[in-house]
Design a protein around this motif. Structure first.
Motif, mmCIF file in Angstrom:
data_model
loop_
_atom_site.group_PDB
_atom_site.id
_atom_site.type_symbol
_atom_site.label_atom_id
_atom_site.label_comp_id
_atom_site.label_asym_id
_atom_site.label_seq_id
_atom_site.Cartn_x
_atom_site.Cartn_y
_atom_site.Cartn_z
ATOM 1 N N GLY A 1 -31.562 -59.336 -23.584
ATOM 2 C CA GLY A 1 -30.446 -58.828 -22.793
ATOM 3 C C GLY A 1 -30.890 -57.816 -21.750
ATOM 4 N N SER A 2 -31.849 -56.968 -22.106
ATOM 5 C CA SER A 2 -32.368 -55.997 -21.148
ATOM 6 C C SER A 2 -33.111 -56.677 -20.008
ATOM 7 N N LEU A 3 -33.918 -57.675 -20.339
ATOM 8 C CA LEU A 3 -34.622 -58.410 -19.283
ATOM 9 C C LEU A 3 -33.649 -59.174 -18.392
ATOM 10 N N ALA A 4 -32.596 -59.713 -18.983
ATOM 11 C CA ALA A 4 -31.567 -60.389 -18.183
ATOM 12 C C ALA A 4 -30.837 -59.382 -17.300
ATOM 13 N N GLY A 5 -30.635 -58.170 -17.798
ATOM 14 C CA GLY A 5 -30.015 -57.123 -17.004
ATOM 15 C C GLY A 5 -30.855 -56.726 -15.805
ATOM 16 N N VAL A 6 -32.173 -56.666 -15.998
ATOM 17 C CA VAL A 6 -33.073 -56.361 -14.873
ATOM 18 C C VAL A 6 -32.978 -57.460 -13.823
ATOM 19 N N ALA A 7 -33.006 -58.711 -14.275
ATOM 20 C CA ALA A 7 -32.888 -59.829 -13.331
ATOM 21 C C ALA A 7 -31.549 -59.785 -12.597
ATOM 22 N N ALA A 8 -30.473 -59.467 -13.301
ATOM 23 C CA ALA A 8 -29.155 -59.394 -12.678
ATOM 24 C C ALA A 8 -29.076 -58.259 -11.665
ATOM 25 N N LEU A 9 -29.670 -57.116 -11.986
ATOM 26 C CA LEU A 9 -29.665 -55.993 -11.054
ATOM 27 C C LEU A 9 -30.348 -56.355 -9.738
ATOM 28 N N TRP A 10 -31.516 -56.986 -9.847
ATOM 29 C CA TRP A 10 -32.247 -57.313 -8.627
ATOM 30 C C TRP A 10 -31.588 -58.468 -7.875
ATOM 31 N N TYR A 11 -30.992 -59.397 -8.587
ATOM 32 C CA TYR A 11 -30.243 -60.459 -7.917
ATOM 33 C C TYR A 11 -29.078 -59.865 -7.131
ATOM 34 N N LEU A 12 -28.350 -58.956 -7.762
ATOM 35 C CA LEU A 12 -27.222 -58.324 -7.082
ATOM 36 C C LEU A 12 -27.683 -57.455 -5.914
ATOM 37 N N HIS A 13 -28.826 -56.821 -6.065
ATOM 38 C CA HIS A 13 -29.344 -56.011 -4.962
ATOM 39 C C HIS A 13 -29.609 -56.873 -3.729
ATOM 40 N N ALA B 1 -36.306 -49.573 -22.402
ATOM 41 C CA ALA B 1 -35.740 -50.075 -23.659
ATOM 42 C C ALA B 1 -36.569 -51.230 -24.194
ATOM 43 N N VAL B 2 -36.976 -52.132 -23.309
ATOM 44 C CA VAL B 2 -37.814 -53.266 -23.727
ATOM 45 C C VAL B 2 -39.154 -52.760 -24.242
ATOM 46 N N GLN B 3 -39.745 -51.810 -23.533
ATOM 47 C CA GLN B 3 -41.049 -51.283 -23.936
ATOM 48 C C GLN B 3 -40.985 -50.620 -25.309
ATOM 49 N N ARG C 1 -39.517 -58.567 -36.208
ATOM 50 C CA ARG C 1 -38.341 -57.842 -35.723
ATOM 51 C C ARG C 1 -37.061 -58.551 -36.130
ATOM 52 N N PRO C 2 -35.998 -57.772 -36.328
ATOM 53 C CA PRO C 2 -34.710 -58.391 -36.638
ATOM 54 C C PRO C 2 -34.126 -59.070 -35.394
ATOM 55 N N ALA C 3 -33.129 -59.891 -35.612
ATOM 56 C CA ALA C 3 -32.529 -60.649 -34.508
ATOM 57 C C ALA C 3 -31.892 -59.730 -33.470
ATOM 58 N N TRP C 4 -31.326 -58.593 -33.897
ATOM 59 C CA TRP C 4 -30.694 -57.707 -32.935
ATOM 60 C C TRP C 4 -31.698 -57.125 -31.952
ATOM 61 N N ALA C 5 -32.931 -56.893 -32.419
ATOM 62 C CA ALA C 5 -33.953 -56.354 -31.516
ATOM 63 C C ALA C 5 -34.322 -57.386 -30.451
ATOM 64 N N TRP C 6 -34.469 -58.645 -30.874
ATOM 65 C CA TRP C 6 -34.783 -59.698 -29.897
ATOM 66 C C TRP C 6 -33.622 -59.904 -28.928
ATOM 67 N N ALA C 7 -32.398 -59.770 -29.411
ATOM 68 C CA ALA C 7 -31.239 -59.903 -28.526
ATOM 69 C C ALA C 7 -31.214 -58.777 -27.491
ATOM 70 N N LEU C 8 -31.543 -57.553 -27.911
ATOM 71 C CA LEU C 8 -31.592 -56.435 -26.967
ATOM 72 C C LEU C 8 -32.722 -56.591 -25.955
#
Length: 128
Positions: free
Chosen positions: A52-64, A86-88, A42-49
């Motif tokens: 980033g998506s997994l970090a977004g999930v963690a941030a959502l639940w932390y904020l919840h 998106a990750v899947q 995979r290209p670097a942008w795919a790994w970054a997404l």
């Protein structure tokens, strides 16, 4: 505006814009998805997404759990559905190839409708 509400509006807006752009420029998206699903890695942008998506999930639940925002559970659940999907998609090479083919054939599934509704719901929940 609370941070969770702002994050909800941001996530819903980005998701809606990305869904609209797949309809506006399907050939560009088909190339991007084919590039992400190539056999040589995979290209670097795919790994970054993905990260980033997994970090977004963690941030959502932390904020919840830490924020005192109303409707935070619903925002966290809907945001998790979008980001995990998106990750899947980015992890599954066969899914990327099939998505690329469907964009080239101009075929769109009903799952796009459900993600558009989730995106709209995130925007509305963030603004309430």
């Amino acid at each position: 505006m609370e941070f969770l509400s702002a994050f909800s509006v941001f996530l819903g807006s980005i998701s809606a814009l990305l869904l609209l752009s797949t309809r506006a420029v399907p050939l560009r998206w088909a190339r991007l998805l084919a590039d992400a699903g190539r056999e040589s890695g995979r290209p670097a942008w795919a790994w970054a997404l993905i990260s980033g998506s997994l970090a977004g999930v963690a941030a959502l639940w932390y904020l919840h759990f830490t924020a005192e925002a109303g409707r935070s559970l619903l925002i966290a659940l809907l945001g998790t559905i979008l980001l995990v999907r998106a990750v899947q998609v980015l992890i599954s090479k066969s899914g990327l190839k099939e998505a690329s083919r469907s964009l080239l054939r101009d075929q769109f599934s009903y799952s796009y409708l459900s993600y558009a509704l989730i995106s709209a719901a995130l925007i509305v929940l963030g603004l309430l």
